[in-house]
Design a protein around this motif. Structure first.
Motif, PDB file in Angstrom:
ATOM      1  N   ASN A 189      -2.692  -0.897  -4.590  1.00  0.00           N
ATOM      2  CA  ASN A 189      -3.485  -0.205  -3.570  1.00  0.00           C
ATOM      3  C   ASN A 189      -2.766   1.095  -3.194  1.00  0.00           C
ATOM      4  N   LYS A 247       0.854  -1.193   0.000  1.00  0.00           N
ATOM      5  CA  LYS A 247       0.000   0.000   0.000  1.00  0.00           C
ATOM      6  C   LYS A 247       0.886   1.238   0.000  1.00  0.00           C
ATOM      7  N   ASP A 275      -9.159   1.921   0.948  1.00  0.00           N
ATOM      8  CA  ASP A 275      -8.403   1.195  -0.082  1.00  0.00           C
ATOM      9  C   ASP A 275      -8.880   1.535  -1.493  1.00  0.00           C
TER      10      ASP A 275
END
Ligand code: GFB
Length: 308
Positions: free
Chosen positions: A158, A102, A230
């Motif tokens: 992400n 992420k 997300d």
């Protein structure tokens, strides 16, 4: 995000990065990676590639940027455009190539059109011309958002993008040539009071309206979004309230104890007339700011005086 994930926090010495570092540490994240500029030049793609290949961080927080107030933005468009494009391109690409799970990219409320509807919803992006005084910075930030979205779209990354409103707090820049308005006025009011001056010079007309978020609230929002958001769609972070520059100057004078007059320097630009974010999206996820403008200024002034 787990507490033992390795998190690379780029820009950990700045206003935003240092606040995120405090928040991550107080929340018990134990593997926060930081590198001072002397050890890792984020504008150097080879150095960034080497660092990522070696450390392979699971999470990347991109709080490194060349930032400044209205005057610096207006006078140095080449530097603002180039440095920000280089830093974000290097980090976003390396994060993807080295398998980061992420990434959080920090944008700015100046990405929105000069005459966007107020409060500004996320959907206003690219709906009209930008404010000229910070167009270069805004174009770089928009490119960063689009690169994150492209990685999400094309490769399923992400990578999220967070748009904070005008920020202030500890570790802000108090240099009058390059600072933002709140830090500049705190310093000017303090210096005027100490010197027994009769007037405090404020730039522009005093009518522009701005929204100010304490950086500890932004840091809390970033950690909240790392854990609860997300989507590649951008998300605003602000307070939902704005003040005119005149009101801000009056509030700061009162907090500092400066009792002289405000005088207006009309040779300096006003910038965009109003910049208030619509924060209903992040509120609907369950996040709210905690620090009022008055309390935040008091805390920032205490920090400023402690460093004198
Ligand atoms: O905070 P600021 O520099 O940037 O200025 P922007 C906000 C307003 O405060 C402008 C006025 O109307 C200024 O004319 N102002 C009054 C002052 N006195 C002063 C002073 O002493 N110093 C400064 N700096 N301003 C920035 C962008 O725009 O917003 C950046 O340039 C970034 O790109 C940031 O996005 C969030 O709010 O106009």
């Amino acid at each position: 995000m787990d507490q033992d994930d390795s998190i690379f926090l780029a820009g950990h010495r700045g206003l935003v990065g240092s606040a995120i570092l405090r928040k991550l540490q107080s929340d018990g994240f134990t593997r926060v990676l930081t590198r001072p500029r002397t050890e890792l030049d984020l504008t150097n793609s080879r150095a960034v590639d080497q660092f990522f290949a070696q450390e392979k961080p699971a999470i990347v927080v991109l709080a490194a940027a060349k930032v400044g107030g209205i005057k610096a933005n207006n006078e140095l468009p080449v530097e603002f455009l180039l440095a920000n494009l280089q830093i974000q391109n290097n980090l976003i690409r390396a994060a993807y190539e080295q398998g980061a799970r992420k990434l959080l990219f920090l944008g700015s409320s100046c990405i929105y059109p000069k005459f966007a509807p107020q409060p500004i919803p996320e959907s206003a992006l690219l709906g009209g011309p930008l404010e000229p005084t910070n167009e270069a910075y805004a174009v770089a930030k928009i490119a960063g958002i689009k690169l994150c979205q492209a990685y999400a779209h094309e490769y399923g990354a992400n990578f999220i993008s967070v748009m904070p409103t005008n920020l202030y707090g500890p570790n802000d820049n108090f240099d009058l040539a390059t600072s933002h308005v709140l830090a500049a006025l705190l310093r000017k009011a303090h210096d005027a009071k100490e010197a027994g001056a009769r007037a405090l010079v404020v730039w522009g007309s005093g009518t522009p309206r701005r929204e100010f978020l304490h950086v500890d609230d932004l840091a809390a929002a970033c950690v909240f979004l790392l854990q609860n958001y997300d989507s590649p769609e951008i998300i605003n972070v602000g307070t939902g309230k704005d003040v005119s520059i005149r009101e801000l100057a009056e509030l700061i004078s009162e907090i500092v104890g400066f009792e002289g007059e405000l005088s207006w320097d009309a040779s300096q630009p006003d910038g965009t007339p109003r910049k208030l974010l619509d924060i209903s999206k992040i509120e609907s996820l369950g996040w709210r700011p905690q620090i009022s403008l008055r309390e935040g200024i008091v805390r920032t002034y205490d920090w400023f005086r402690a460093g004198k």
